[in-house]
Enzyme design. Structure first.
Site, mmCIF file in Angstrom:
data_model
loop_
_atom_site.group_PDB
_atom_site.id
_atom_site.type_symbol
_atom_site.label_atom_id
_atom_site.label_comp_id
_atom_site.label_asym_id
_atom_site.label_seq_id
_atom_site.Cartn_x
_atom_site.Cartn_y
_atom_site.Cartn_z
ATOM 1 N N ALA A 182 6.606 -4.008 -51.785
ATOM 2 C CA ALA A 182 6.753 -2.646 -51.269
ATOM 3 C C ALA A 182 7.689 -2.601 -50.060
ATOM 4 O O ALA A 182 8.205 -1.545 -49.723
ATOM 5 C CB ALA A 182 5.387 -2.096 -50.888
ATOM 6 N N LYS A 183 7.868 -3.741 -49.420
ATOM 7 C CA LYS A 183 8.759 -3.880 -48.253
ATOM 8 C C LYS A 183 8.570 -2.756 -47.233
ATOM 9 O O LYS A 183 9.522 -2.162 -46.751
ATOM 10 C CB LYS A 183 10.226 -3.932 -48.709
ATOM 11 C CG LYS A 183 10.540 -5.147 -49.575
ATOM 12 C CD LYS A 183 12.025 -5.327 -49.790
ATOM 13 C CE LYS A 183 12.339 -6.433 -50.763
ATOM 14 N NZ LYS A 183 11.943 -6.155 -52.163
ATOM 15 N N ARG A 184 7.306 -2.510 -46.905
ATOM 16 C CA ARG A 184 7.031 -1.457 -45.931
ATOM 17 C C ARG A 184 7.278 -1.953 -44.510
ATOM 18 O O ARG A 184 7.120 -3.137 -44.212
ATOM 19 C CB ARG A 184 5.585 -0.985 -46.062
ATOM 20 C CG ARG A 184 5.233 -0.372 -47.413
ATOM 21 C CD ARG A 184 6.147 0.793 -47.760
ATOM 22 N NE ARG A 184 5.575 1.644 -48.779
ATOM 23 C CZ ARG A 184 5.953 1.684 -50.058
ATOM 24 N NH1 ARG A 184 6.916 0.906 -50.489
ATOM 25 N NH2 ARG A 184 5.380 2.515 -50.902
#
Ligand SMILES: O=c1ccn([C@@H]2O[C@H](COP(=O)(O)O)[C@@H](O)[C@H]2O)c(=O)[nH]1
Length: 279
Positions: free
Chosen positions: A99-101
Protein backbone atom coordinates in the site's frame (compact mmCIF):
# COMPACT_ATOMS: atom_id res chain seq x y z
CA UNK A 1 -10.90 -15.75 21.26
CA UNK A 2 -8.12 -15.84 18.63
CA UNK A 3 -4.58 -16.54 19.78
CA UNK A 4 -2.12 -13.63 19.49
CA UNK A 5 0.17 -13.94 16.49
CA UNK A 6 3.86 -14.67 16.91
CA UNK A 7 6.06 -11.77 15.70
CA UNK A 8 5.95 -11.32 11.94
CA UNK A 9 9.73 -11.77 11.58
CA UNK A 10 9.47 -15.21 13.17
CA UNK A 11 6.45 -16.19 11.09
CA UNK A 12 8.10 -15.03 7.88
CA UNK A 13 11.32 -16.89 8.71
CA UNK A 14 9.36 -20.11 9.29
CA UNK A 15 7.27 -19.64 6.13
CA UNK A 16 10.38 -19.11 3.98
CA UNK A 17 11.94 -22.17 5.55
CA UNK A 18 8.90 -24.35 4.91
CA UNK A 19 7.78 -23.03 1.51
CA UNK A 20 10.84 -21.43 -0.01
CA UNK A 21 11.72 -17.80 -0.43
CA UNK A 22 9.20 -16.22 -2.76
CA UNK A 23 6.65 -13.46 -2.56
CA UNK A 24 4.11 -13.55 -5.37
CA UNK A 25 2.68 -10.15 -6.20
CA UNK A 26 -1.02 -9.97 -7.01
CA UNK A 27 -1.02 -7.11 -9.50
CA UNK A 28 -4.17 -7.31 -11.66
CA UNK A 29 -2.99 -5.02 -14.45
CA UNK A 30 -5.65 -4.28 -17.09
CA UNK A 31 -3.36 -5.94 -19.66
CA UNK A 32 -3.19 -9.13 -17.57
CA UNK A 33 -6.97 -9.23 -17.10
CA UNK A 34 -7.27 -9.01 -20.87
CA UNK A 35 -4.61 -11.69 -21.44
CA UNK A 36 -6.52 -13.99 -19.07
CA UNK A 37 -9.71 -13.44 -21.11
CA UNK A 38 -11.31 -11.38 -18.33
CA UNK A 39 -13.00 -8.01 -18.40
CA UNK A 40 -11.29 -4.95 -16.97
CA UNK A 41 -14.01 -4.75 -14.33
CA UNK A 42 -14.77 -5.91 -10.79
CA UNK A 43 -15.84 -9.39 -11.90
CA UNK A 44 -12.55 -9.79 -13.79
CA UNK A 45 -10.59 -8.45 -10.84
CA UNK A 46 -12.26 -10.95 -8.51
CA UNK A 47 -11.79 -13.94 -10.79
CA UNK A 48 -8.13 -13.04 -11.36
CA UNK A 49 -7.24 -12.53 -7.71
CA UNK A 50 -9.07 -15.55 -6.37
CA UNK A 51 -7.59 -17.75 -9.10
CA UNK A 52 -4.09 -16.71 -8.06
CA UNK A 53 -4.87 -17.36 -4.41
CA UNK A 54 -6.51 -20.73 -5.06
CA UNK A 55 -3.62 -21.85 -7.24
CA UNK A 56 -0.78 -20.77 -4.98
CA UNK A 57 -1.91 -20.22 -1.38
CA UNK A 58 -0.81 -23.62 -0.17
CA UNK A 59 2.53 -23.33 -1.93
CA UNK A 60 4.00 -19.83 -1.64
CA UNK A 61 5.26 -18.19 1.52
CA UNK A 62 3.90 -14.70 0.88
CA UNK A 63 1.40 -12.92 -1.35
CA UNK A 64 1.79 -9.21 -2.00
CA UNK A 65 -1.47 -7.73 -3.28
CA UNK A 66 -0.82 -4.34 -4.88
CA UNK A 67 -3.60 -2.20 -3.37
CA UNK A 68 -3.62 0.27 -6.28
CA UNK A 69 -4.99 -2.29 -8.71
CA UNK A 70 -7.96 -2.94 -6.41
CA UNK A 71 -8.55 0.68 -5.40
CA UNK A 72 -8.95 1.72 -9.02
CA UNK A 73 -12.35 -0.04 -8.92
CA UNK A 74 -13.50 1.89 -5.84
CA UNK A 75 -15.30 0.29 -2.91
CA UNK A 76 -16.16 -2.89 -4.85
CA UNK A 77 -12.49 -3.33 -5.70
CA UNK A 78 -11.57 -2.90 -2.05
CA UNK A 79 -14.15 -5.57 -1.18
CA UNK A 80 -12.32 -7.92 -3.56
CA UNK A 81 -9.06 -7.00 -1.84
CA UNK A 82 -10.58 -7.91 1.54
CA UNK A 83 -11.67 -11.32 0.23
CA UNK A 84 -8.25 -11.88 -1.39
CA UNK A 85 -6.48 -11.19 1.90
CA UNK A 86 -8.88 -13.36 3.91
CA UNK A 87 -8.70 -16.32 1.52
CA UNK A 88 -4.91 -16.18 1.26
CA UNK A 89 -4.46 -16.06 5.03
CA UNK A 90 -7.04 -18.78 5.64
CA UNK A 91 -5.10 -21.05 3.27
CA UNK A 92 -1.89 -20.52 5.23
CA UNK A 93 -0.01 -17.91 3.19
CA UNK A 94 1.25 -14.66 4.68
CA UNK A 95 -0.08 -11.44 3.17
CA UNK A 96 2.08 -8.37 2.68
CA UNK A 97 -0.17 -5.50 1.64
CA UNK A 98 1.67 -3.30 -0.85
CA UNK A 99 0.00 0.00 0.00
CA UNK A 100 3.08 2.23 0.45
CA UNK A 101 1.25 4.50 2.86
CA UNK A 102 2.97 7.46 4.46
CA UNK A 103 1.63 10.62 6.13
CA UNK A 104 1.92 12.78 9.21
CA UNK A 105 1.82 10.68 12.36
CA UNK A 106 -1.82 11.35 13.27
CA UNK A 107 -2.98 10.18 9.84
CA UNK A 108 -0.46 7.36 9.81
CA UNK A 109 -2.30 6.03 12.86
CA UNK A 110 -5.41 5.61 10.72
CA UNK A 111 -3.45 3.85 7.97
CA UNK A 112 -2.02 1.58 10.65
CA UNK A 113 -5.54 0.82 11.90
CA UNK A 114 -6.60 -0.06 8.35
CA UNK A 115 -3.88 -2.63 7.72
CA UNK A 116 -2.42 -3.63 11.08
CA UNK A 117 -5.30 -3.70 13.54
CA UNK A 118 -6.41 -7.32 13.89
CA UNK A 119 -10.08 -6.27 13.82
CA UNK A 120 -9.76 -4.52 10.44
CA UNK A 121 -11.21 -6.22 7.34
CA UNK A 122 -7.92 -5.46 5.59
CA UNK A 123 -5.68 -6.77 8.38
CA UNK A 124 -2.52 -8.08 6.76
CA UNK A 125 0.56 -9.81 8.10
CA UNK A 126 2.61 -6.80 6.98
CA UNK A 127 2.30 -3.58 5.02
CA UNK A 128 4.63 -1.44 2.92
CA UNK A 129 5.08 2.18 4.03
CA UNK A 130 6.86 5.22 2.71
CA UNK A 131 9.27 6.84 5.19
CA UNK A 132 9.61 10.03 3.17
CA UNK A 133 7.56 12.15 5.58
CA UNK A 134 10.29 11.30 8.08
CA UNK A 135 10.90 7.90 9.66
CA UNK A 136 9.42 9.13 12.95
CA UNK A 137 6.05 9.69 11.24
CA UNK A 138 5.80 5.90 10.91
CA UNK A 139 5.72 5.41 14.70
CA UNK A 140 1.98 4.54 14.92
CA UNK A 141 2.45 1.79 12.30
CA UNK A 142 5.59 0.43 13.95
CA UNK A 143 3.93 0.33 17.37
CA UNK A 144 0.68 -1.25 16.19
CA UNK A 145 2.58 -3.83 14.13
CA UNK A 146 4.62 -4.79 17.18
CA UNK A 147 1.48 -5.16 19.26
CA UNK A 148 -0.37 -7.16 16.57
CA UNK A 149 2.40 -9.55 15.54
CA UNK A 150 2.50 -7.85 12.14
CA UNK A 151 5.36 -6.37 10.13
CA UNK A 152 6.22 -3.15 8.32
CA UNK A 153 8.40 -2.76 5.23
CA UNK A 154 9.78 0.73 4.63
CA UNK A 155 10.96 1.85 1.20
CA UNK A 156 14.74 2.19 1.38
CA UNK A 157 16.30 1.61 -2.05
CA UNK A 158 13.50 1.12 -4.54
CA UNK A 159 13.80 -0.82 -7.78
CA UNK A 160 12.92 2.10 -10.07
CA UNK A 161 15.67 4.35 -11.47
CA UNK A 162 13.88 7.52 -10.27
CA UNK A 163 14.31 6.51 -6.62
CA UNK A 164 18.01 7.33 -6.71
CA UNK A 165 17.65 11.13 -6.57
CA UNK A 166 15.79 10.99 -3.25
CA UNK A 167 17.24 7.90 -1.62
CA UNK A 168 20.90 8.75 -2.30
CA UNK A 169 20.60 12.36 -1.12
CA UNK A 170 22.98 12.98 1.78
CA UNK A 171 21.66 14.48 5.01
CA UNK A 172 23.34 16.75 7.54
CA UNK A 173 24.59 13.66 9.40
CA UNK A 174 26.53 12.56 6.30
CA UNK A 175 24.28 9.54 5.76
CA UNK A 176 22.25 8.93 2.64
CA UNK A 177 18.51 9.03 3.15
CA UNK A 178 18.37 5.30 2.42
CA UNK A 179 21.09 4.52 4.97
CA UNK A 180 19.29 6.53 7.57
CA UNK A 181 16.06 4.55 6.92
CA UNK A 182 18.02 1.29 7.13
CA UNK A 183 19.64 2.37 10.41
CA UNK A 184 16.26 3.18 11.95
CA UNK A 185 14.88 -0.20 10.88
CA UNK A 186 17.88 -1.91 12.40
CA UNK A 187 17.21 -0.14 15.69
CA UNK A 188 13.56 -1.29 15.61
CA UNK A 189 14.68 -4.89 15.08
CA UNK A 190 17.31 -4.88 17.80
CA UNK A 191 18.56 -8.39 18.48
CA UNK A 192 15.29 -10.16 17.61
CA UNK A 193 15.83 -13.81 16.83
CA UNK A 194 15.71 -15.23 14.13
CA UNK A 195 15.00 -11.74 12.74
CA UNK A 196 12.88 -8.70 13.48
CA UNK A 197 9.58 -7.70 11.95
CA UNK A 198 10.68 -4.40 10.40
CA UNK A 199 11.87 -4.80 6.85
CA UNK A 200 13.30 -2.72 4.06
CA UNK A 201 12.35 -2.65 0.39
CA UNK A 202 15.52 -2.97 -1.66
CA UNK A 203 15.23 -3.48 -5.40
CA UNK A 204 16.81 -6.58 -6.91
CA UNK A 205 17.50 -4.42 -9.97
CA UNK A 206 20.13 -2.34 -8.17
CA UNK A 207 23.83 -2.73 -8.73
CA UNK A 208 26.72 -1.63 -6.55
CA UNK A 209 24.65 -0.87 -3.46
CA UNK A 210 26.73 1.26 -1.13
CA UNK A 211 24.64 0.83 2.02
CA UNK A 212 24.65 -1.38 5.09
CA UNK A 213 21.69 -3.71 4.56
CA UNK A 214 22.32 -5.69 7.74
CA UNK A 215 19.17 -4.62 9.60
CA UNK A 216 18.36 -7.96 11.24
CA UNK A 217 15.05 -7.85 9.41
CA UNK A 218 13.57 -8.96 6.11
CA UNK A 219 14.63 -7.40 2.83
CA UNK A 220 11.81 -7.38 0.29
CA UNK A 221 13.40 -7.50 -3.16
CA UNK A 222 11.01 -6.50 -5.95
CA UNK A 223 12.26 -6.20 -9.50
CA UNK A 224 12.78 -9.89 -10.26
CA UNK A 225 11.19 -10.86 -13.55
CA UNK A 226 9.47 -8.12 -15.56
CA UNK A 227 11.86 -5.39 -14.33
CA UNK A 228 14.88 -7.35 -15.47
CA UNK A 229 16.51 -8.85 -12.38
CA UNK A 230 16.89 -12.61 -12.05
CA UNK A 231 17.33 -14.87 -9.02
CA UNK A 232 20.96 -15.32 -10.12
CA UNK A 233 21.50 -11.57 -9.49
CA UNK A 234 20.55 -11.84 -5.81
CA UNK A 235 23.98 -12.84 -4.42
CA UNK A 236 25.62 -9.92 -6.24
CA UNK A 237 23.06 -7.41 -5.03
CA UNK A 238 22.72 -8.61 -1.43
CA UNK A 239 25.98 -10.36 -0.60
CA UNK A 240 26.15 -11.51 3.02
CA UNK A 241 22.61 -10.39 3.88
CA UNK A 242 21.06 -12.59 1.17
CA UNK A 243 19.81 -14.87 3.97
CA UNK A 244 17.18 -12.27 4.84
CA UNK A 245 16.01 -11.60 1.28
CA UNK A 246 12.44 -12.22 0.17
CA UNK A 247 12.38 -11.87 -3.64
CA UNK A 248 9.11 -10.64 -5.09
CA UNK A 249 7.73 -11.45 -8.53
CA UNK A 250 4.42 -10.27 -9.95
CA UNK A 251 3.98 -10.07 -13.75
CA UNK A 252 6.50 -12.77 -14.58
CA UNK A 253 4.40 -15.32 -12.68
CA UNK A 254 0.94 -13.86 -13.33
CA UNK A 255 1.46 -13.95 -17.10
CA UNK A 256 1.25 -17.77 -16.88
CA UNK A 257 -2.42 -17.71 -15.76
CA UNK A 258 -5.23 -18.43 -15.79
CA UNK A 259 -4.05 -22.05 -15.74
CA UNK A 260 -3.54 -22.98 -12.07
CA UNK A 261 -1.01 -25.63 -13.06
CA UNK A 262 1.03 -23.12 -15.07
CA UNK A 263 0.94 -20.60 -12.19
CA UNK A 264 2.15 -23.30 -9.80
CA UNK A 265 4.88 -24.38 -12.14
CA UNK A 266 6.12 -20.81 -12.67
CA UNK A 267 6.18 -20.09 -8.97
CA UNK A 268 7.91 -23.40 -8.14
CA UNK A 269 10.54 -22.59 -10.77
CA UNK A 270 11.29 -19.25 -9.12
CA UNK A 271 11.51 -20.90 -5.69
CA UNK A 272 14.03 -23.39 -7.09
CA UNK A 273 16.06 -20.69 -8.82
CA UNK A 274 16.13 -18.57 -5.66
CA UNK A 275 17.22 -21.58 -3.61
CA UNK A 276 19.99 -22.32 -6.09
CA UNK A 277 21.14 -18.69 -5.94
CA UNK A 278 20.96 -17.83 -2.24
CA UNK A 279 20.06 -21.01 -0.41
O1 LIG B 1 10.86 -0.64 -5.18
C1 LIG B 1 9.79 -1.17 -5.45
C2 LIG B 1 8.76 -1.26 -4.54
C3 LIG B 1 7.62 -1.90 -4.91
N1 LIG B 1 7.46 -2.45 -6.13
C4 LIG B 1 6.18 -3.14 -6.44
O2 LIG B 1 6.47 -4.52 -6.70
C5 LIG B 1 5.69 -4.97 -7.78
C6 LIG B 1 6.61 -5.35 -8.94
O3 LIG B 1 5.87 -5.95 -9.98
P1 LIG B 1 6.60 -6.75 -11.19
O4 LIG B 1 5.46 -7.08 -12.09
O5 LIG B 1 7.24 -7.99 -10.59
O6 LIG B 1 7.58 -5.83 -11.78
C7 LIG B 1 4.73 -3.87 -8.13
O7 LIG B 1 3.54 -4.05 -7.37
C8 LIG B 1 5.44 -2.61 -7.64
O8 LIG B 1 4.54 -1.59 -7.26
C9 LIG B 1 8.48 -2.36 -7.03
O9 LIG B 1 8.38 -2.84 -8.17
N2 LIG B 1 9.63 -1.72 -6.66
Amino acid sequence: MTRPLAPFGTRLWEAMDARGRLCVGIDPHASLLEAWGLGDDVAGLERFSLTVVEALAEQVAVFKPQAAFFERFGSRGVAVLERTVADARAAGALVLMDAKRGDIGSTMAAYADAFLAPTSPLFSDAVTVSPYLGFGSLRPALDLARASGAGVFALALTSNPEGHEVQHAVGADGLTVAQSVLGRLSAENGDADPMGSFGAVVGATLTGIDADLDINGPLLAPGVGAQGATPADLPKVFGPVARNVLPSVSRDILKHGPSAAALREASARFVDEVRAAIG
